[in-house]
Design an enzyme around this catalytic site. Structure first.
Site, mmCIF file in Angstrom:
data_model
loop_
_atom_site.group_PDB
_atom_site.id
_atom_site.type_symbol
_atom_site.label_atom_id
_atom_site.label_comp_id
_atom_site.label_asym_id
_atom_site.label_seq_id
_atom_site.Cartn_x
_atom_site.Cartn_y
_atom_site.Cartn_z
ATOM 1 N N HIS A 372 0.804 -1.233 0.000
ATOM 2 C CA HIS A 372 0.000 0.000 0.000
ATOM 3 C C HIS A 372 0.826 1.266 0.000
ATOM 4 C CE1 HIS A 372 -4.217 -1.222 0.366
ATOM 5 N NE2 HIS A 372 -3.739 -2.317 0.938
ATOM 6 N N LYS A 567 -9.293 13.833 4.016
ATOM 7 C CA LYS A 567 -8.406 12.682 4.134
ATOM 8 C C LYS A 567 -7.578 12.864 5.393
ATOM 9 C CE LYS A 567 -7.129 13.711 -0.165
ATOM 10 N NZ LYS A 567 -7.092 12.626 -1.117
ATOM 11 N N ARG A 568 -6.852 11.808 5.793
ATOM 12 C CA ARG A 568 -5.974 11.944 6.937
ATOM 13 C C ARG A 568 -5.034 13.131 6.741
ATOM 14 N NH1 ARG A 568 -5.958 7.961 11.016
ATOM 15 N NH2 ARG A 568 -4.226 9.130 11.859
ATOM 16 N N LYS A 573 0.184 14.415 1.889
ATOM 17 C CA LYS A 573 -1.109 14.709 1.248
ATOM 18 C C LYS A 573 -1.286 16.215 1.010
ATOM 19 C CE LYS A 573 -3.437 10.630 3.236
ATOM 20 N NZ LYS A 573 -3.918 9.882 2.070
ATOM 21 N N THR A 678 -8.686 6.833 -2.877
ATOM 22 C CA THR A 678 -9.995 6.338 -3.318
ATOM 23 C C THR A 678 -11.056 7.415 -3.199
ATOM 24 O OG1 THR A 678 -10.106 5.284 -1.145
ATOM 25 C CG2 THR A 678 -9.754 3.833 -3.033
ATOM 26 N N LYS A 682 -14.558 8.583 -5.444
ATOM 27 C CA LYS A 682 -15.896 8.834 -4.888
ATOM 28 C C LYS A 682 -16.432 10.183 -5.357
ATOM 29 C CE LYS A 682 -14.478 5.984 -1.051
ATOM 30 N NZ LYS A 682 -13.796 5.965 0.263
#
Lengths: 836, 836
Positions: A372, A567-568, A573, A678, A682
């Site tokens: 991952h 998101k986290r 990120k 992901t 969505k």
């Protein structure tokens, strides 16, 4: 004909219930659960009670299918796959179950007659938040797709007493963490199976037996009981209802009564507490490991119980152990379950008495491994001394595996000591460490990454040596997917209805064959359709605004563009890039005249996400976002054009409200760092557009929906390493490298959003080193956002982009991903219930 | 007409279920529970699963009545009574529930059709063993009688995770203790009521407020949550189904996530464990207190939660607080709940803001106190420093109560300092101690003992000063009782049937008016009836023998007389006397010729009972019994005439098999030590005769059944104190005082039953001091046993005695006892459901 096992077959069969599909029976069942299961009456029933009664009634219906499915699988005895994941981020169950069972309208009516609203009851359910983020939610989507496609797949995980922490925001804007007691109100969705339990050993001594072929006896130490709790996974419009088995740890014996009687109460309960502790908490850390003893105990407890259960089920078939790989495939979701590899070796050697080579052949035909991440800090390693202490037998096996493996490497690449050192399961150092990714790689039949780019990076970076040793065919890619049941039909019912009526295809068909969405392309040119499409987006924005109003008390401008990043919180990120972009926009707005501002595209920016509690920079980013929001939302000059919300306690349920309301969403990781993502899928499935870097699944989304419908920016993956080198060895000050960014940072440091000193550590990560390339990507990011604004001003074109995006998202159904695993990895066939 | 609270009244009412009384519906409900609640199928259903499904079905039926009862009481708003007991020894529920609901034959049929036997399923249930012995079982009988007589009485207790320990016997004959994880298989008989919870404080600081009348503010310390679990108490052949509310302790917050995140896992769960510990274990000690902090926390936790719940319910009536005693009576079962007195004062003073005198008037009209012992070592005391630490506010209140009370004593008995010292709530010493019996006495409206003799002793010994102060009318007697539902109808169904058919009265009538048994007297002269009576006893003996054969593997001689002593092991209960008598009989048998032996009445002696784990002498007595049994059961010369069994792990369920099988039972406490005893009543109700001392309820049993039907022996209470004085100041060696006993002791010391040295500490309690007068009573005990043998040889006369005994046991129904409490203490009226 099979013999009826017990009692009078007619009496049994006439009394067995099926699925109650009519409103009358449903209402009766809800009322009876109020009376009996809840011991309540109409007089003292509140929404929570009504939810519980409705949930128990739905559970009963699901159970009919679940029982039938288990019996069917047992009779058919197919090959089965097991998905081992330390996280399953299931979210809420009731709505999903009603939709998959096709009973939502009946329950709506029945509950209405009893004086309640189904929508209210849905809100009473607490999320099952047994995961940190994408990895756990992926596991949940995969279970839905397995059941929906009639595949005999079970999940195995842990029943954490406390899921991911609840996030609170302090008055200063800091993240505070509170426990998540999600089981406090009892959980109607789990079936405790007290009779299904296994003993799991820790510590003790392992003694090798003299007569050879690697056997040993492991004794002593602590024995803990693993007790199964089953969670039903209903397929969509099929009777197949699979199982997610979660383990709870319990002391093998209640407590030490001798200590108690001797007055030593603490001593009496000690071992009991230490056993219960194993499954008490989900580790709240994402992409970092801490080397904590308890985490290692969690991993072993879970893999040992799961393997024992899988082997017991296999043995019930009466087959010889060498047929194990013909009946069992085990998918390792990340390296967390890697201990399953030495554990299966231990069982085959020490309990089944197989010889080493034969055992290793079975092992390497059973396991499949999904990587991952290629972030170096996220690669799991365990100190050898800790492993030796907790799992002495497994450490022996790991050494044995390593020795035999390295001998083979030496044979293929003689004298290449660097290579041996890189490929060894043991990393030298103080202490030595066990490299779990290497172990997972050599112990598995196939290894995959989770998006095209990521799978390439896996093969060319962290597992490069292994590709050279095993050959490339052992390595593959399965791009992640999402279940369109939850992420379109459930969270965006109006859009789902519009799609069905437009395509003239029942949703039960297109939800299971998502490429059918392609049929929407031609309607992009239909003005009436576009109007309906846009109206639904608008109502979803209002639904979100209403949610925020009732939960947080803020009034959100629904006429603005909604820009979402959820998101986290993590430096890779780059929520930093986003918030710095917001400040940049604010400064620009402040510099404008009122007339100039009127021409600007009004925008509301939403953030949500949790930071790992020990991740200082991530928490500081939250603080910055909250304080920027306070200033700009209160600025009368600009607030109609730009506002900002940090929504606390991000969850699956919050995502279900946010995603359908998004016009544009941000997926802006430094290139090469986000394995797939992901949430990008969505948003796009719900007609939101994407601004992002050329990273992870963003790339494949653009391939499908067309680059013209995606707003890309930033440096590409091949450039990243060189840029980082330059930052360290030839640094250029931000003032020079990116004056716009420098201005933003100076305003923050200067105190525009409260004491600038507070943010220095965060700002310095950019000014110094800038590992995640905020400086390098800032200007192109701002340009991308400007393009988004321009595009949005042409609303007609925007809606066309939106329609075309949704229409081309077929690939990203998790059904496609799971079918890929089933065919290319597990070799599994669908086993539909009631269709033969 | 009352307004329907929610939704469509017709829909609700047509869907609400009643009690399912026909076999068809019952079978359906069991099958559905198998499918849904258990998630099982006919294919994998075992007896345990079938029991669980049947239990859940019965629970549903009980719940219909329980709901109706709670609603009815709420509407009628009668005065209610609350029975506070730290122990409720409920035993099993299923059989009792089926009988009280009058559904046993229907369930038997239904379960039969499903391929199971109800008798087998009943055996699957684990006893709810939340008590040590008589006190806890009395509480259980009283709940049954309250419900059966339609009285609005609730019980309040603790939901111990582990009940009384399981007793194992080691190879050497020692008692070993194991935890009792009775909740491990889930408990179908409890209704978790997560929504009913209260915060309970410990430790902290109490600060008196300056403005007077005794108010204070109590803050800080530890806060723990009390969560309610309800246990339904169905009345016999009535819809009234009362409630037993048991409290579980839980941490107020899950765990400390900050510590967890900082890596301090132990610290994170510490407060959570310490909260959960409060209700984790029943203290396994009888008639002794240990001054343990945790026990004090249990007592306060339980009384605080119960009072908070009682007050909340009272407040829902909308009445003024001064009417509290008109709506609430609280019975304190022994001194364990005495903290309820200062707790209610605290609430009235600090929360309700009443003045002291008014508050005290309310308190002393609400509470009633039952004393259970005059044994000095059993009188509860708590060290003042411990009380001050855990309950600082309550210690202040106790001091205030004491000061005001002693001022009144001084006024009535001026200058009597000895009296003040005796009556004070505080006993001087290092440390000072709080005398709980004194507090219970002055804080209650009435005080009672539990048998005539005991109540007299209470008034003339431990509470003598209080009788002189308050007057005798505050003190009374309520002789204990037993419920004939469990202790005749359930445990001895054949006898119950014979009684109904003989009296031509339905059991639902005579079970609730036990004096009706008197009608059996005339049948004692009916030969046919005697034969049936004797045959039932014989079959009950065979049932017991079968039970022993299947559980322990011993073959029991059912042609012998069955002699039973079952109760907690304690020196005052004198199991020693019994086992020494057995040895005496064995030595006599050994000395006989085979021809002489043939004339002897063959006898099997049964012991069962647990010893407090720290009670060395009691445990040694068990070891002696076990080892005597080994020797004599293996002796070919005597074993047909005398054998001996120690049945391990005594429980309510074991008593239900033993009692109906007994010909003679032993109740042989030193006179004046056994407050009442209730197993004596159970044996006699089942036609077993009694050999005993003139003590406790033995006396009243003899009054009822006639002295000619009871075998009394031993010194009387008034002689005891003088004998003890003689033992200490003018000792006579056992050899002289009782040669027969001396011979027995010498054989034991000499090694007839294994190493005699092991038993020296036990033997020395008799040789030196002999506080319990074994020496003094031994000869008359042996004579009494000889009279029993003689009487048993005339079997016809024996059966007449047996019939006359049962026929005259009407007084000992707990219905009589509870009605006495209701009328003479609580002032309570029956509130029958569905009869107005």
């Amino acid at each position: 004909k099979e013999k009826w096992p017990r009692g009078d077959e007619t009496v049994w069969k006439t009394n067995m219930r099926g699925v109650d599909a009519d409103v009358g029976n449903i209402t009766k069942s809800v009322v009876n659960h109020v009376q009996t299961s809840l011991a309540r009456q109409a007089y003292n029933l509140d929404n929570l009670g009504a939810y519980q009664a409705a949930a128990l009634s739905v559970r009963d219906n699901m159970l009919v299918n679940w029982n039938e499915t288990q019996l069917h699988y047992t009779r058919k005895a197919p090959k089965r796959a097991y998905y081992l994941s330390l996280e399953f981020l299931m979210g809420r169950t009731l709505d999903n179950a009603l939709l998959n069972l096709d009973l939502k309208s009946q329950y709506k009516d029945g509950i209405n007659q009893l004086g309640f609203s189904l929508e209210d009851l849905l809100e009473e359910e607490r999320d099952a938040a047994l995961g940190n983020g994408g990895l756990g939610r992926l596991a949940a989507c995969y279970l839905d797709s397995s059941a929906s496609q009639d595949l005999p797949v079970w999940g195995y995980g842990l029943r954490y007493k406390y899921g991911i922490f609840q996030q609170l925001i302090s008055p200063e804007g800091n993240q505070l963490e509170a426990p998540d007691p999600w089981l406090d109100n009892q959980n109607p969705w789990e079936l405790p199976r007290i009779d299904v339990n296994y003993e799991v050993r820790f510590y003790g001594q392992s003694e090798r037996l003299p007569e050879g072929h690697g056997r040993a006896i492991w004794t002593g130490g602590q024995e803990v009981l693993a007790v199964a709790y089953d969670v039903m996974i209903p397929g969509c419009h099929t009777r197949n209802t699979n199982n997610l088995r979660l383990w709870e740890s319990k002391p093998k014996r209640g407590f030490d009564l001798n200590s108690f009687n001797a007055g030593n109460y603490e001593g009496a309960v000690e071992s009991s507490n230490s056993a219960a502790a194993i499954t008490s908490v989900l580790y709240p850390n994402d992409h970092t490991t801490f080397g904590k003893e308890l985490r290692l105990k969690q991993q072993y407890f879970w893999t040992a119980a799961s393997l024992a259960d899988i082997i017991r089920r296999f043995k019930n078939l009466g087959k010889s152990i060498n047929e194990f790989p013909d009946y069992v495939a085990i998918q390792l979701n990340d390296t967390h379950p890697t201990l399953a590899i030495p554990e299966l070796m231990r069982i085959l050697l020490d309990e089944e008495d197989l010889d080493w080579n034969f055992a290793w052949q079975i092992v390497t035909n059973v396991f499949f491994f999904t990587n991952h991440t290629v972030l170096p800090e996220a690669l799991e390693k365990w100190p050898v001394p800790l492993m030796e202490h907790i799992l002495p037998r497994h450490m022996q096996i790991i050494y044995d595996i390593n020795m035999i493996f390295l001998q083979a490497v030496e044979k293929k690449f003689p004298g290449d000591r660097e290579r041996l050192a890189r490929m060894s399961l043991i990393e030298e150092g103080f202490p030595k460490q066990v490299r779990m990714a290497n172990l997972a790689c050599i112990g598995s039949r196939r290894i995959n990454g989770v998006a095209e780019l990521h799978s390439q990076l896996v093969q060319t970076t962290i597992l490069k040596d292994f590709v050279e040793f095993f050959g490339v065919s052992k390595f593959g890619n399965v791009t992640n997917g999402i279940t369109p049941r939850r992420w379109l039909d459930q969270c965006n019912p109006e859009l789902s209805k519009l799609i069905s009526s437009t395509l003239k295809i029942d949703k039960s068909v297109w939800l299971k064959d998502l490429y059918k969405l392609k049929g929407l392309v031609k309607f992009a040119e239909d003005k009436g359709f576009r109007a309906e499409w846009a109206a639904i987006k608008q109502r979803n924005k209002e639904r979100l605004a209403h949610h925020i109003e009732t939960t947080l008390g803020f009034t959100v401008n629904t006429n603005a563009m909604f820009d979402v990043q959820i998101k986290r919180l993590h430096e890779y990120k780059r929520q930093t890039l986003n918030i710095l972009g917001v400040v940049h926009r604010y400064l620009e707005l402040k510099a404008m005249t009122p007339a100039q501002r009127k021409k600007i595209n009004p925008k509301v920016v939403f953030f949500a996400g949790k930071a790992a509690p020990a991740y200082y920079i991530a928490k500081l980013t939250i603080r910055l976002i909250v304080n920027v929001a306070r200033v700009i939302n209160a600025d009368p000059e600009t607030k109609d054009y730009l506002s900002l919300y940090f929504l606390p306690d991000y969850s699956v349920s919050l995502a279900e409200v946010l995603i359908p309301a998004s016009d544009i969403s941000q997926h802006i990781s430094t290139a090469g760092t986000e394995a797939s993502g992901t949430s990008n899928m969505k948003f796009c499935l719900n007609g939101g557009l994407l601004v992002g870097t050329v990273d992870g699944a963003n790339i494949e989304i653009a391939e499908e929906v067309g680059e013209e419908n995606v707003f890309f920016f930033g440096h590409l993956t091949p450039a990243v390493e060189d840029l980082r080198y330059q930052h360290v060895y030839h640094p250029v000050p931000v003032d020079e490298a990116c004056p716009a960014l420098a201005n933003v940072l100076n305003q923050i440091s200067g105190g525009l959003f409260g004491d600038g000193g507070v943010y220095e550590p965060l700002v310095n990560t950019i000014r110094q080193g800038d590992y995640y390339l905020v400086t390098d990507d800032f200007d192109s990011y701002i340009r991308a956002l400007a393009m988004v604004d321009d595009a949005y001003m042409d609303r007609d074109e925007w809606v066309k982009k939106s329609i075309n995006t949704t229409a081309n998202m077929g690939k990203f159904s998790s059904d496609r991903a799971i079918m890929d695993y089933a065919q290319e990895y597990w070799n599994l066939e669908p086993i539909p219930v009631g269709k033969d």
